[in-house]
Scaffold this motif. Structure first.
Motif, short mmCIF file in Angstrom:
data_model
loop_
_atom_site.label_atom_id
_atom_site.label_comp_id
_atom_site.label_asym_id
_atom_site.label_seq_id
_atom_site.Cartn_x
_atom_site.Cartn_y
_atom_site.Cartn_z
N TRP A 25 49.06 83.76 30.52
CA TRP A 25 50.47 83.56 30.86
C TRP A 25 51.23 82.78 29.78
CZ3 TRP A 25 52.38 86.27 34.75
CH2 TRP A 25 51.53 86.68 35.79
N GLN A 26 50.58 81.88 29.07
CA GLN A 26 51.30 81.08 28.08
C GLN A 26 51.82 81.92 26.92
OE1 GLN A 26 50.25 77.00 27.10
NE2 GLN A 26 48.41 77.18 28.36
N CYS A 27 51.35 83.18 26.84
CA CYS A 27 51.76 84.06 25.74
C CYS A 27 52.97 84.92 26.09
CB CYS A 27 50.61 84.98 25.34
SG CYS A 27 49.17 84.11 24.68
N ILE A 28 53.39 84.95 27.36
CA ILE A 28 54.47 85.86 27.75
C ILE A 28 55.58 85.08 28.44
CG2 ILE A 28 52.82 87.76 28.00
CD1 ILE A 28 53.33 87.59 31.06
N ASP A 29 56.76 85.71 28.49
CA ASP A 29 57.94 85.09 29.10
C ASP A 29 58.38 85.82 30.36
OD1 ASP A 29 58.48 83.21 26.80
OD2 ASP A 29 58.58 85.14 25.78
N ILE A 30 58.13 87.14 30.41
CA ILE A 30 58.59 87.99 31.51
C ILE A 30 57.43 88.88 31.92
CG2 ILE A 30 60.25 89.77 32.23
CD1 ILE A 30 62.02 88.80 29.87
N PHE A 31 57.24 89.03 33.24
CA PHE A 31 56.22 89.93 33.77
C PHE A 31 56.93 90.99 34.61
CE2 PHE A 31 53.36 91.26 37.17
CZ PHE A 31 52.20 91.56 36.49
N GLY A 45 51.62 87.61 45.29
CA GLY A 45 50.61 86.91 44.51
C GLY A 45 50.94 86.87 43.03
N TRP A 46 51.45 87.98 42.50
CA TRP A 46 51.87 88.01 41.10
C TRP A 46 53.05 87.06 40.87
CZ3 TRP A 46 49.07 89.68 37.30
CH2 TRP A 46 48.15 90.71 37.49
N THR A 47 54.00 87.08 41.80
CA THR A 47 55.17 86.22 41.66
C THR A 47 54.76 84.75 41.67
OG1 THR A 47 56.57 87.90 42.71
CG2 THR A 47 57.42 85.65 42.63
N ASN A 48 53.88 84.38 42.58
CA ASN A 48 53.43 82.99 42.65
C ASN A 48 52.72 82.57 41.37
OD1 ASN A 48 54.46 82.63 45.21
ND2 ASN A 48 52.54 83.06 46.25
N VAL A 55 56.84 81.79 34.09
CA VAL A 55 57.13 83.16 33.67
C VAL A 55 57.98 83.82 34.75
CG1 VAL A 55 56.11 85.43 33.20
CG2 VAL A 55 55.05 83.35 32.27
N CYS A 56 59.06 84.51 34.36
CA CYS A 56 59.88 85.18 35.36
C CYS A 56 59.32 86.57 35.65
CB CYS A 56 61.34 85.22 34.95
SG CYS A 56 61.75 86.36 33.66
N VAL A 57 59.63 87.09 36.84
CA VAL A 57 59.02 88.32 37.36
C VAL A 57 60.12 89.32 37.70
CG1 VAL A 57 57.56 89.30 39.16
CG2 VAL A 57 57.10 87.00 38.31
N LEU A 58 59.96 90.54 37.23
CA LEU A 58 60.90 91.61 37.53
C LEU A 58 60.21 92.71 38.33
CD1 LEU A 58 62.77 92.10 34.10
CD2 LEU A 58 63.15 90.36 35.87
N GLY A 59 60.95 93.27 39.29
CA GLY A 59 60.53 94.50 39.93
C GLY A 59 61.09 95.69 39.15
N THR A 60 60.80 96.89 39.63
CA THR A 60 61.25 98.10 38.94
C THR A 60 62.08 98.95 39.89
OG1 THR A 60 59.22 98.12 37.62
CG2 THR A 60 60.52 100.14 37.65
N PHE A 61 63.26 99.39 39.41
CA PHE A 61 64.07 100.38 40.11
C PHE A 61 64.04 101.63 39.27
CE2 PHE A 61 68.39 102.23 40.96
CZ PHE A 61 68.12 102.64 42.26
N ILE A 62 63.35 102.67 39.75
CA ILE A 62 63.11 103.86 38.93
C ILE A 62 63.51 105.12 39.70
CG2 ILE A 62 60.69 103.98 39.70
CD1 ILE A 62 59.97 105.12 36.93
#
Length: 614
Positions: A25-31, A45-48, A55-62
């Motif tokens: 996680w220390q290598c990334i900024d956004i998941f 669990g991923w968000t927590n 690190v901030c967490v995005l969902g996907t709208f596809i």
């Protein structure tokens, strides 16, 4: 990865064997949690785990294919009410599930009316998200162009910049070359960091570098000053041997390390047991409490930097860090540090964490570790400080259980119970061969920088020293937080009760029941790691595994990371004729500082039940 919603969909954990686990996680900024569901909500669990690492967490709208085109026509081709309604729901979903925004991926052609509204949709979605979700982000994927055609550009240019201008960032397609990066510098202007150049780790189609050559792509991206979007780093899990997963994962990220500046931990207390949120057994402060595989991403604690350091050019001296499931102090894993210190090399310090924290006047440090095999190396924690004006180090003391009385800087109405419990293990030999070392540091006007662990040969030794050290826990705690009383769990309630009959005795009466219910309680979340949920059988109730527990011995049901827990199909004895059955539920707070809270201070609720009246 593999369609998404695998073992990670079970928000209270599962007994998965060899699940995928991310810990760099220390290598990334956004998941970004990506799948091909139209609205992909990241499992909690991923968000927590991500938020615990900053690190901030995005969902996907596809939208995709013919169905996606019809959906886009329905909400984009009309007036603003339709696209605003969709945007409002996306914001509410992010707000409710506590993640940070959306990757918008329109992978189907659009009519002129629909594509004309896309920038308005993105601008409105971004504005509403920023208003309701602090730090919210909306990213656009390079797919549709301004004419409405589905035509991947592999770059930011005049055909897709209108979408970039309407949101927070642009995620390019993967088949770029260096000339694409050179051309993008103009359209990106002063927002070069908002352009995320896509890298397909699977190396499908025509890419600069993927798989274990992903660093080749990163080198070019950084050369031109752009951000990077690594797509599907789960390749190391999906395509390589599962038994070598941890080694392959570490190898993959180590190759990228020089291109991925680490972000810092910015608040205290800082506490980690290095638990990955999985294991082959569960350990609590050195004592094994359950054997068998488990997986609970919310239980993952802050992970360090993983690296291998060469101390000499000839390779004789080296230090390597890795995660290890073979032993743990708390949770399911520990940090293993192996190394060889040549005779001509002095003490070796391994950087584990980057911090950027204004230091309170007094902090306590704690290190739980054990050396394996014959080794005489000395182990210690080290801190670096940055100048926040004028940094002054007032003193450093080693603490043990006998020194706790001197830590009362002012008269207190409430005895410092938390401090006494915290210091109680300091300097002691603990369960499982672990040792805890504690320190008090007085600082003034300083910023905490790096947190390191150092290894040194004994004084006077000139021999080569090899060592295997297992780190079980590190803490950096504001002294004032240990002087405040721990709050109590309040208002435990039981709701959404459901009963199932398991079997029947002669005469038709159920011999056993299965109880499902939801527990709620009141408690401030910031001072705790988690809650441990127990049941205490009374005249009804039993072990969740079917065996009889000891008298009045609580049976652990699971862990909670919010103020609620769903009990699922708990076996309980049926109530007898004319008498009530009873099950007690207990909620144990687990403080970040790692001491045990006495059972008398847990929250509890009793559920009484009886046979139905005929």
């Amino acid at each position: 990865m593999m369609g998404g919603y695998l073992d990670d969909k079970f928000i209270q954990g599962s007994a998965a064997r060899s699940p995928y686990c991310f810990y760099h996680w220390q290598c990334i900024d956004i998941f970004v949690y990506f799948s091909h569901h139209t609205v992909t909500i990241p499992p909690v669990g991923w968000t927590n785990a991500a938020h615990r690492h900053g690190v901030c967490v995005l969902g996907t709208f596809i939208t995709e294919w013919k169905d996606g085109a019809q959906l886009c026509e329905a909400f984009l081709a009309g007036d603003e009410r339709s696209y605003r309604a969709v945007a409002d729901q996306l914001v509410l979903i992010a707000q409710f599930f506590r993640f940070d925004g959306w990757l918008v991926n329109i992978e189907n052609s659009l009519s002129p009316a629909a594509v004309g509204n896309v920038p308005h949709f993105l601008r409105y979605l971004s504005a509403q998200l920023h208003q309701r979700v602090p730090g919210g982000l909306v990213l656009w994927y390079d797919s549709v162009v301004s004419s409405g055609q589905l035509k991947w550009q592999d770059e930011l240019n005049q055909h897709n910049r209108v979408f970039f201008d309407a949101c927070d960032g642009f995620f390019t397609n993967y088949n770029w070359r260096e000339e694409h990066l050179e051309r993008m510098r103009g359209p990106a202007g002063g927002r070069r960091a908002d352009v995320y150049v896509g890298v397909d780790v699977f190396a499908r189609s025509r890419v600069v570098g993927g798989q274990f050559d992903t660093h080749k792509s990163l080198e070019l991206i950084r050369k031109h000053g752009f951000s990077a979007a690594l797509f599907a780093p789960g390749w190391v899990y999906e395509c390589l041997e599962k038994k070598d997963f941890f080694q392959n994962q570490d190898k993959f990220w180590a190759l990228l390390e020089r291109y991925l500046p680490t972000h810092s931990i910015c608040s205290l207390p800082f506490v980690t047991s290095f638990c990955l949120g999985m294991g082959t057994r569960r350990v609590r402060y050195g004592q094994e409490e359950a054997v068998g595989p488990w997986y609970h991403p919310s239980a993952q604690e802050i992970q360090p930097l993983f690296a291998e350091h060469r101390l000499e050019e000839d390779g004789r001296g080296w230090v390597r860090t890795s995660c290890c499931l073979a032993d743990a102090w708390h949770g399911g894993s520990s940090l293993l540090i192996r190394g060889v210190i040549p005779p001509e090399v002095g003490p070796v310090a391994v950087r584990l964490f980057s911090l950027h924290v204004p230091v309170p006047p007094k902090i306590f440090l704690s290190l739980v570790y054990k050396l394996e095999g014959p080794s005489a190396v000395e182990v210690a924690l080290e801190l670096t400080t940055g100048d926040a004006g004028s940094c002054h180090v007032g003193g450093l003391w080693t603490l043990d259980a006998e020194t706790s009385s001197r830590h009362s800087p002012r008269p207190l109405r409430v005895p410092p119970t938390k401090l006494a419990r915290w210091v109680g293990r300091c300097g002691q030999q603990l369960h499982g061969g672990w040792v805890q070392r504690c320190y008090e540091v007085n600082l003034r006007g300083c910023l905490l920088g790096d947190l390191l662990v150092s290894f040194a040969r004994p004084a006077g030794s000139r021999e080569e020293a090899s060592f295997v050290c297992r780190l079980g826990e590190i803490q950096v705690v504001d002294a004032d937080s240990l002087l405040r009383p721990l709050p109590r769990v309040q208002a435990v309630t039981v709701s959404r009760v459901r009963w199932q009959s398991e079997e029947e005795e002669e005469g038709g009466a159920p011999a056993r029941l299965r109880l499902s219910c939801t527990l709620h309680w009141s408690y401030l979340l910031s001072p705790i790691r988690c809650f441990r949920i127990h049941c205490l059988p009374g005249s009804g109730g039993g072990s969740p595994h079917g065996g009889p527990p000891g008298p009045d011995k609580p049976v652990l049901l699971g862990l909670a990371f919010v103020n609620q827990y769903r009990v699922v199909e708990l076996p309980v004895a049926a109530a007898g004729p004319g008498r009530d059955g009873r099950v007690h539920f207990l909620v144990e707070p687990v403080p970040k500082e790692g001491f045990l809270v006495p059972q008398a201070e847990w929250g509890r609720a009793a559920l009484l039940y009886s046979l139905p009246q005929l």
